[in-house]
Design a protein around this motif. Structure first.
Motif, PDB file in Angstrom:
ATOM      1  N   HIS B 176       0.833  -1.196   0.000  1.00  0.00           N
ATOM      2  CA  HIS B 176       0.000   0.000   0.000  1.00  0.00           C
ATOM      3  C   HIS B 176       0.870   1.250   0.000  1.00  0.00           C
ATOM      4  O   HIS B 176       1.899   1.306   0.666  1.00  0.00           O
ATOM      5  N   THR B 241      -5.610   3.073  -0.236  1.00  0.00           N
ATOM      6  CA  THR B 241      -5.863   1.620  -0.159  1.00  0.00           C
ATOM      7  C   THR B 241      -5.602   1.055   1.229  1.00  0.00           C
ATOM      8  O   THR B 241      -5.800  -0.143   1.451  1.00  0.00           O
ATOM      9  N   LEU B 263     -16.548   0.145  -1.622  1.00  0.00           N
ATOM     10  CA  LEU B 263     -15.195  -0.398  -1.452  1.00  0.00           C
ATOM     11  C   LEU B 263     -15.244  -1.705  -0.684  1.00  0.00           C
ATOM     12  O   LEU B 263     -15.829  -1.770   0.397  1.00  0.00           O
ATOM     13  N   ASP B 268     -10.536  -3.774  -1.918  1.00  0.00           N
ATOM     14  CA  ASP B 268     -10.127  -2.444  -2.350  1.00  0.00           C
ATOM     15  C   ASP B 268      -9.371  -1.682  -1.265  1.00  0.00           C
ATOM     16  O   ASP B 268      -8.562  -0.802  -1.554  1.00  0.00           O
ATOM     17  N   LEU B 269      -9.664  -2.023  -0.028  1.00  0.00           N
ATOM     18  CA  LEU B 269      -9.138  -1.253   1.085  1.00  0.00           C
ATOM     19  C   LEU B 269      -8.713  -2.215   2.198  1.00  0.00           C
ATOM     20  O   LEU B 269      -9.501  -3.052   2.627  1.00  0.00           O
ATOM     21  N   SER B 270      -7.463  -2.070   2.636  1.00  0.00           N
ATOM     22  CA  SER B 270      -7.019  -2.846   3.797  1.00  0.00           C
ATOM     23  C   SER B 270      -7.195  -2.004   5.054  1.00  0.00           C
ATOM     24  O   SER B 270      -6.851  -0.824   5.073  1.00  0.00           O
ATOM     25  N   ARG B 333      -1.944  -5.134  -1.905  1.00  0.00           N
ATOM     26  CA  ARG B 333      -2.618  -4.186  -2.787  1.00  0.00           C
ATOM     27  C   ARG B 333      -2.745  -4.805  -4.182  1.00  0.00           C
ATOM     28  O   ARG B 333      -1.824  -5.454  -4.681  1.00  0.00           O
ATOM     29  N   ASP B 334      -3.895  -4.619  -4.739  1.00  0.00           N
ATOM     30  CA  ASP B 334      -4.149  -5.042  -6.120  1.00  0.00           C
ATOM     31  C   ASP B 334      -3.285  -4.202  -7.034  1.00  0.00           C
ATOM     32  O   ASP B 334      -3.627  -3.071  -7.369  1.00  0.00           O
TER      33      ASP B 334
END
Lengths: 336, 336
Positions: B176, B241, B263, B268-270, B333-334
């Motif tokens: 991230h 993210t 999200l 999408d979000l950690s 993270r994507d």
DNA sequence: CTGAAAGCGCTAACAG
DNA sequence: CTGTTAGCGCTTTCAG
């Protein structure tokens, strides 16, 4: 360190007079009392706890044994402990904290060394191994909960039978005619405390008295079990409109299951529970409930001990009346 | 009641020998020790706590002052208390339970009457009114938490700065690059303990070190506030993210808000949090978190006190290293 | 209404 | 390595 002889000299009296002025155990002329109190304040005198305990064989300390078992609702324990401490202080006593883990040896230790004058035990089981020990100790004790055989001991707890009854009465007043009790897991009815059976007794007595149709369903502490019970209830009692839940773990999943099965709470189904207020309040639909009155139990437990310490007789069993708090989960039956 | 002279006579030794055999404060021949121990067991001897305290000026009791303030997580307090009792017992001490409510007078009372040898205080505030009192008492104490001015006192707590850092490091390692801290309500940064600022410091230091883009957002303890913060974050940091949450009350609403805004967590979000494990575990998406290590804090606090009672010097500040538990809310993270 | 004095049961010099 | 003994600071008879 300032001691009683210092105070005595300063006030122009004997040490015993200071002692008696403090304890009130014999009459003191108003005038000397004033002088003594002034000296005490001026010198900042504090009687030494150990010396006191040695001379008077009273430590003015109570032991409180708290459970560690999982499955016990922590806030309830804490509320209870705080209430015990607060009440004990009102009676000029302090509280020594022991954990269940210490076991019987711990109880024997604090009692036999005269570290405490009396004991309060939480989470007493039906066949609690500490019972014989308590009977043999030379200091009084009070137990929270009822063991199978409490002769010669002192117990206090919520009146679970009355709690079961009160739930039913509430539903009956709202016009419900077909009700069910979802109870504790089967194993609870065997070991642990007797309260589970008591609830059933109260529930049954009240449904009979009010001429309600009713059934009782023990339920495992798992969401899946709640779901199964919900389905079974609808299948076997299609006219069901009232449910009493005495099982903290499944209260939420049970309501979820009912709603997923198409029943609105309280529109189609009124739900009442016996559970901590915290839980009842926190659900999506706040649940009408009867809580364990921890603060009151703690207070009453200490007061029982104080009476025992004073040599008074106290009842072996004290049952506290349940109080029901109405919330959003119960409503009058939709009478078509 | 069997006393030390009874044991002495039974074992054919002097009372002092019994005392020393018990305390180990002077060498005893193996043979006499055996005889003494046998007599003790046979007679069931238990030294009288009060007599001991009087003669030795040591009660072997610690005071534990627990907070009552709402907003304090009860299970954490309980865990802490149990850990203090357990550790104290390992060091042959008992624990007297006091509530914050008793105030300074309560502390003075148990210290000046020599009822306790030392004190542990929970929930210490930045400008805690008890600080001067603690300094003036003739017995050692340990505080949980850090006041603004702790000179001459002993404090211990989680290293909140390191906790902030660790959260960021975890997110950075997952790839991230743009992160945010959702913190405590604004007022917490003013009064109460210093931990909120510490978290911010750690968070900022670590984002700088790792070259991450970052922002910090205090947040009121209400779902609506969480929602607003979530919207603001997405608006102002579209590339966000990773989120660190240091605010128990809004953790759940915040995650809900993110998901309602489209999200996925952790897709999408950690999200990582500094909060009790119980809370982190109980959410729909279990949250990767750093918990306050209450058991360890309790244990270490008692050990610090024991060293102080033994006359050893101890550090004024002890910071416990944070430990992060990975759960479902954080993922790599994507990278497109 | 108040004083004097004998312990409460243990620890820790001190003495050997 | 062990015994003798003087307190620790208070409460509570007993005596007046």
């Amino acid at each position: 360190m300032v001691k009683i002889t210092d105070v005595a000299r300063h006030a122009g009296v004997s040490p015993s007079t200071v002692s008696y002025a403090l304890s009130g155990k014999r009459p003191i002329s108003e005038e000397t009392r004033q002088r003594v109190e002034a000296s005490i304040r001026e010198l900042g005198y504090r009687p030494h706890a150990g010396a006191r305990a040695l001379a008077s064989s009273r430590s003015n300390v109570l032991a409180l044994v708290v459970p560690l078992r999982t499955g016990i609702h922590v806030p309830v324990v804490m509320q209870f402990a705080v209430s015990v401490v607060t009440t004990a202080r009102r009676h000029d006593h302090d509280v020594l904290l022991l954990t269940q883990e210490e076991g019987e040896e711990g109880l024997r230790r604090v009692a036999d060394t005269a570290l405490v004058d009396a004991l309060i035990l939480m989470d007493v089981q039906l066949d609690d191994p500490r019972l014989p020990l308590l009977r043999s100790l030379d200091r009084p004790s009070v137990m929270i909960g009822f063991p199978a055989e409490a002769d010669g001991l002192t117990c206090i707890d919520l009146d679970f039978k009355a709690a079961g009854e009160l739930c039913v009465e509430h539903l009956a007043q709202l016009g419900h005619r077909v009700v069910a009790l979802v109870g504790s897991p089967p194993e609870v009815y065997v070991r642990q405390t007797a309260f589970a059976q008591r609830v059933v007794q109260g529930f049954t007595a009240a449904t009979d008295r009010n001429g309600l149709a009713s059934t009782v369903h023990p339920c495992e502490a798992a969401p899946a079990a709640a779901r199964r019970v919900a389905e079974q209830l609808l299948r076997e009692q299609p006219a069901l409109t009232g449910v009493v839940v005495h099982n903290e773990a499944v209260l939420e999943p049970l309501i979820d299951a009912f709603e997923q099965l198409g029943l609105r709470v309280p529109g189609d189904l009124s739900v009442t529970a016996i559970c901590p207020d915290e839980l009842a309040e926190s659900l999506r639909v706040p649940v009408t409930s009867i809580a364990l009155p921890s603060a009151e139990v703690g207070e009453r437990a200490v007061e029982l001990l104080m009476r025992k310490l004073a040599g008074d007789d106290v009842p072996e069993a004290t049952l506290l009346p349940p109080r029901l708090t109405r919330r959003a989960s119960t409503a009058p039956r939709d009478t078509p």
